[in-house]
Design a protein around this motif. Structure first.
Motif, PDB file in Angstrom:
ATOM      1  N   ASN A  26      16.030  61.827  40.660  1.00 26.54           N
ATOM      2  CA  ASN A  26      15.334  60.728  39.983  1.00 26.54           C
ATOM      3  C   ASN A  26      14.412  61.249  38.887  1.00 26.54           C
ATOM      4  OD1 ASN A  26      16.550  58.726  41.512  1.00 26.54           O
ATOM      5  ND2 ASN A  26      14.909  58.665  43.018  1.00 26.54           N
ATOM      6  N   PHE A  27      13.694  62.334  39.165  1.00 28.00           N
ATOM      7  CA  PHE A  27      12.824  62.924  38.143  1.00 28.00           C
ATOM      8  C   PHE A  27      13.638  63.424  36.949  1.00 28.00           C
ATOM      9  CE2 PHE A  27       9.191  64.155  41.273  1.00 28.00           C
ATOM     10  CZ  PHE A  27       8.679  62.872  41.194  1.00 28.00           C
ATOM     11  N   LEU A  28      14.792  64.012  37.219  1.00 27.67           N
ATOM     12  CA  LEU A  28      15.644  64.487  36.124  1.00 27.67           C
ATOM     13  C   LEU A  28      16.137  63.309  35.288  1.00 27.67           C
ATOM     14  CD1 LEU A  28      17.114  66.774  34.658  1.00 27.67           C
ATOM     15  CD2 LEU A  28      18.986  66.492  36.297  1.00 27.67           C
ATOM     16  N   ALA A  29      16.567  62.248  35.943  1.00 32.99           N
ATOM     17  CA  ALA A  29      17.034  61.062  35.211  1.00 32.99           C
ATOM     18  C   ALA A  29      15.905  60.493  34.351  1.00 32.99           C
ATOM     19  CB  ALA A  29      17.551  60.018  36.192  1.00 32.99           C
ATOM     20  N   GLU A  30      14.695  60.472  34.892  1.00 30.80           N
ATOM     21  CA  GLU A  30      13.552  59.974  34.130  1.00 30.80           C
ATOM     22  C   GLU A  30      13.268  60.872  32.928  1.00 30.80           C
ATOM     23  OE1 GLU A  30      10.548  57.570  32.846  1.00 30.80           O
ATOM     24  OE2 GLU A  30      12.017  57.130  34.409  1.00 30.80           O
ATOM     25  N   GLU A  72      25.004  75.690  49.828  1.00 26.84           N
ATOM     26  CA  GLU A  72      25.619  76.366  48.679  1.00 26.84           C
ATOM     27  C   GLU A  72      25.958  75.358  47.585  1.00 26.84           C
ATOM     28  OE1 GLU A  72      26.661  79.103  46.101  1.00 26.84           O
ATOM     29  OE2 GLU A  72      25.753  79.533  48.038  1.00 26.84           O
ATOM     30  N   PHE A  73      26.500  74.213  47.980  1.00 26.92           N
ATOM     31  CA  PHE A  73      26.796  73.146  47.023  1.00 26.92           C
ATOM     32  C   PHE A  73      25.521  72.727  46.288  1.00 26.92           C
ATOM     33  CE2 PHE A  73      26.936  68.568  46.125  1.00 26.92           C
ATOM     34  CZ  PHE A  73      28.027  68.492  45.286  1.00 26.92           C
ATOM     35  N   GLU A  74      24.449  72.521  47.030  1.00 30.66           N
ATOM     36  CA  GLU A  74      23.193  72.084  46.429  1.00 30.66           C
ATOM     37  C   GLU A  74      22.537  73.190  45.604  1.00 30.66           C
ATOM     38  OE1 GLU A  74      22.297  69.125  46.054  1.00 30.66           O
ATOM     39  OE2 GLU A  74      23.584  68.157  47.541  1.00 30.66           O
ATOM     40  N   ARG A  75      22.700  74.445  45.997  1.00 29.61           N
ATOM     41  CA  ARG A  75      22.182  75.557  45.166  1.00 29.61           C
ATOM     42  C   ARG A  75      22.904  75.579  43.815  1.00 29.61           C
ATOM     43  NH1 ARG A  75      21.407  78.275  50.276  1.00 29.61           N
ATOM     44  NH2 ARG A  75      23.547  79.055  50.278  1.00 29.61           N
ATOM     45  N   THR A  76      24.191  75.298  43.829  1.00 31.67           N
ATOM     46  CA  THR A  76      24.945  75.220  42.573  1.00 31.67           C
ATOM     47  C   THR A  76      24.410  74.075  41.720  1.00 31.67           C
ATOM     48  OG1 THR A  76      26.909  76.154  43.611  1.00 31.67           O
ATOM     49  CG2 THR A  76      27.251  74.921  41.578  1.00 31.67           C
ATOM     50  N   ARG A  77      24.150  72.941  42.364  1.00 31.70           N
ATOM     51  CA  ARG A  77      23.570  71.803  41.635  1.00 31.70           C
ATOM     52  C   ARG A  77      22.208  72.166  41.057  1.00 31.70           C
ATOM     53  NH1 ARG A  77      22.660  66.732  44.405  1.00 31.70           N
ATOM     54  NH2 ARG A  77      22.332  65.981  42.303  1.00 31.70           N
ATOM     55  N   CYS A  78      21.399  72.921  41.800  1.00 34.99           N
ATOM     56  CA  CYS A  78      20.089  73.355  41.289  1.00 34.99           C
ATOM     57  C   CYS A  78      20.255  74.179  40.016  1.00 34.99           C
ATOM     58  CB  CYS A  78      19.324  74.147  42.348  1.00 34.99           C
ATOM     59  SG  CYS A  78      18.618  73.151  43.669  1.00 34.99           S
ATOM     60  N   GLY A  79      21.268  75.029  39.993  1.00 33.91           N
ATOM     61  CA  GLY A  79      21.548  75.813  38.791  1.00 33.91           C
ATOM     62  C   GLY A  79      21.927  74.923  37.626  1.00 33.91           C
ATOM     63  N   THR A  80      22.733  73.914  37.894  1.00 37.20           N
ATOM     64  CA  THR A  80      23.130  72.960  36.854  1.00 37.20           C
ATOM     65  C   THR A  80      21.912  72.195  36.346  1.00 37.20           C
ATOM     66  OG1 THR A  80      25.314  72.724  37.846  1.00 37.20           O
ATOM     67  CG2 THR A  80      24.603  70.958  36.379  1.00 37.20           C
ATOM     68  N   VAL A  81      21.044  71.804  37.246  1.00 37.78           N
ATOM     69  CA  VAL A  81      19.818  71.095  36.859  1.00 37.78           C
ATOM     70  C   VAL A  81      18.939  72.003  36.008  1.00 37.78           C
ATOM     71  CG1 VAL A  81      17.663  70.093  37.744  1.00 37.78           C
ATOM     72  CG2 VAL A  81      19.862  69.454  38.773  1.00 37.78           C
ATOM     73  N   ARG A  82      18.842  73.284  36.353  1.00 35.83           N
ATOM     74  CA  ARG A  82      18.058  74.236  35.543  1.00 35.83           C
ATOM     75  C   ARG A  82      18.573  74.268  34.105  1.00 35.83           C
ATOM     76  NH1 ARG A  82      17.336  77.140  40.025  1.00 35.83           N
ATOM     77  NH2 ARG A  82      19.323  78.201  39.912  1.00 35.83           N
ATOM     78  N   VAL A  83      19.898  74.264  33.939  1.00 39.95           N
ATOM     79  CA  VAL A  83      20.494  74.271  32.598  1.00 39.95           C
ATOM     80  C   VAL A  83      20.156  72.972  31.867  1.00 39.95           C
ATOM     81  CG1 VAL A  83      22.694  74.255  31.355  1.00 39.95           C
ATOM     82  CG2 VAL A  83      22.321  75.887  33.216  1.00 39.95           C
ATOM     83  N   ARG A  84      20.250  71.852  32.567  1.00 42.63           N
ATOM     84  CA  ARG A  84      19.927  70.557  31.954  1.00 42.63           C
ATOM     85  C   ARG A  84      18.456  70.502  31.549  1.00 42.63           C
ATOM     86  NH1 ARG A  84      22.581  66.220  35.920  1.00 42.63           N
ATOM     87  NH2 ARG A  84      21.603  64.733  34.495  1.00 42.63           N
ATOM     88  N   ILE A  85      17.575  71.041  32.383  1.00 41.55           N
ATOM     89  CA  ILE A  85      16.150  71.057  32.058  1.00 41.55           C
ATOM     90  C   ILE A  85      15.904  71.932  30.829  1.00 41.55           C
ATOM     91  CG2 ILE A  85      13.902  71.889  32.862  1.00 41.55           C
ATOM     92  CD1 ILE A  85      14.746  70.838  35.678  1.00 41.55           C
ATOM     93  N   ALA A  86      16.559  73.071  30.748  1.00 39.42           N
ATOM     94  CA  ALA A  86      16.415  73.934  29.567  1.00 39.42           C
ATOM     95  C   ALA A  86      16.877  73.197  28.309  1.00 39.42           C
ATOM     96  CB  ALA A  86      17.201  75.230  29.765  1.00 39.42           C
ATOM     97  N   ALA A  87      17.959  72.450  28.422  1.00 40.60           N
ATOM     98  CA  ALA A  87      18.453  71.676  27.274  1.00 40.60           C
ATOM     99  C   ALA A  87      17.445  70.589  26.884  1.00 40.60           C
ATOM    100  CB  ALA A  87      19.815  71.060  27.601  1.00 40.60           C
ATOM    101  N   LEU A  88      16.834  69.958  27.871  1.00 37.10           N
ATOM    102  CA  LEU A  88      15.811  68.950  27.583  1.00 37.10           C
ATOM    103  C   LEU A  88      14.607  69.567  26.885  1.00 37.10           C
ATOM    104  CD1 LEU A  88      15.881  66.863  30.886  1.00 37.10           C
ATOM    105  CD2 LEU A  88      16.731  66.157  28.634  1.00 37.10           C
ATOM    106  N   ARG A  89      14.195  70.747  27.352  1.00 37.03           N
ATOM    107  CA  ARG A  89      13.068  71.432  26.701  1.00 37.03           C
ATOM    108  C   ARG A  89      13.408  71.758  25.244  1.00 37.03           C
ATOM    109  NH1 ARG A  89       9.129  72.424  30.261  1.00 37.03           N
ATOM    110  NH2 ARG A  89       9.634  72.982  32.413  1.00 37.03           N
ATOM    111  N   ALA A  90      14.644  72.181  25.003  1.00 33.86           N
ATOM    112  CA  ALA A  90      15.065  72.501  23.633  1.00 33.86           C
ATOM    113  C   ALA A  90      15.067  71.231  22.768  1.00 33.86           C
ATOM    114  CB  ALA A  90      16.450  73.142  23.653  1.00 33.86           C
ATOM    115  N   ARG A  91      15.573  70.134  23.309  1.00 31.84           N
ATOM    116  CA  ARG A  91      15.582  68.864  22.566  1.00 31.84           C
ATOM    117  C   ARG A  91      14.162  68.411  22.256  1.00 31.84           C
ATOM    118  NH1 ARG A  91      18.680  64.753  26.000  1.00 31.84           N
ATOM    119  NH2 ARG A  91      17.373  63.356  24.787  1.00 31.84           N
ATOM    120  N   LEU A  92      13.272  68.536  23.227  1.00 35.42           N
ATOM    121  CA  LEU A  92      11.887  68.134  23.013  1.00 35.42           C
ATOM    122  C   LEU A  92      11.234  69.012  21.952  1.00 35.42           C
ATOM    123  CD1 LEU A  92       9.502  66.327  23.768  1.00 35.42           C
ATOM    124  CD2 LEU A  92       8.956  67.968  25.587  1.00 35.42           C
ATOM    125  N   SER A  93      11.510  70.295  22.002  1.00 38.00           N
ATOM    126  CA  SER A  93      10.949  71.218  21.021  1.00 38.00           C
ATOM    127  C   SER A  93      11.414  70.847  19.605  1.00 38.00           C
ATOM    128  CB  SER A  93      11.358  72.647  21.355  1.00 38.00           C
ATOM    129  OG  SER A  93      10.866  73.541  20.389  1.00 38.00           O
TER     130      SER A  93
END
Length: 102
Positions: A26-30, A72-93
């Motif tokens: 939910n926080f990521l979607a927001e 393991e499935f959720e750890r993979t999702r955490c990695g995907t979320v990390r990439v999405r967060i990095a992309a959001l930081r780049a867009r915000l910058s």
């Protein structure tokens, strides 16, 4: 729901971890909807917390974690979320840089 998409009878700790995962999602979607530093930081903190929850449990706490397959499935999702967060930081910058240039 587990990594296989099946609803299972979850132990209280598993339900709690699944709740943290839902909160993180939910926080990521927001953050994706409303691109602010605060929202990105909140999604990042939630993802870090979920990552911590997915570490293999040690004795005598093995029953207070997700199955290794689900973790393991959720750890993979955490990695995907990390990439999405990095992309959001780049867009915000870029958004901030363009605002200052205007």
């Amino acid at each position: 729901m587990n990594a296989s998409g099946n609803h299972t009878c979850l132990a209280p700790a598993e339900k709690e971890i699944q709740t943290y995962i839902a909160i993180r999602d939910n926080f990521l979607a927001e953050a994706e909807k409303s691109l602010t530093t605060k929202n990105i930081d909140r999604a990042n903190a939630a993802n870090d917390f979920v990552t911590t929850c997915l570490r293999p449990a040690r004795a005598p706490y093995e029953g207070q974690s997700l199955s290794e397959k689900d973790a393991e499935f959720e750890r993979t999702r955490c990695g995907t979320v990390r990439v999405r967060i990095a992309a959001l930081r780049a867009r915000l910058s870029l958004k901030i840089d363009h605002a200052h240039a205007a």
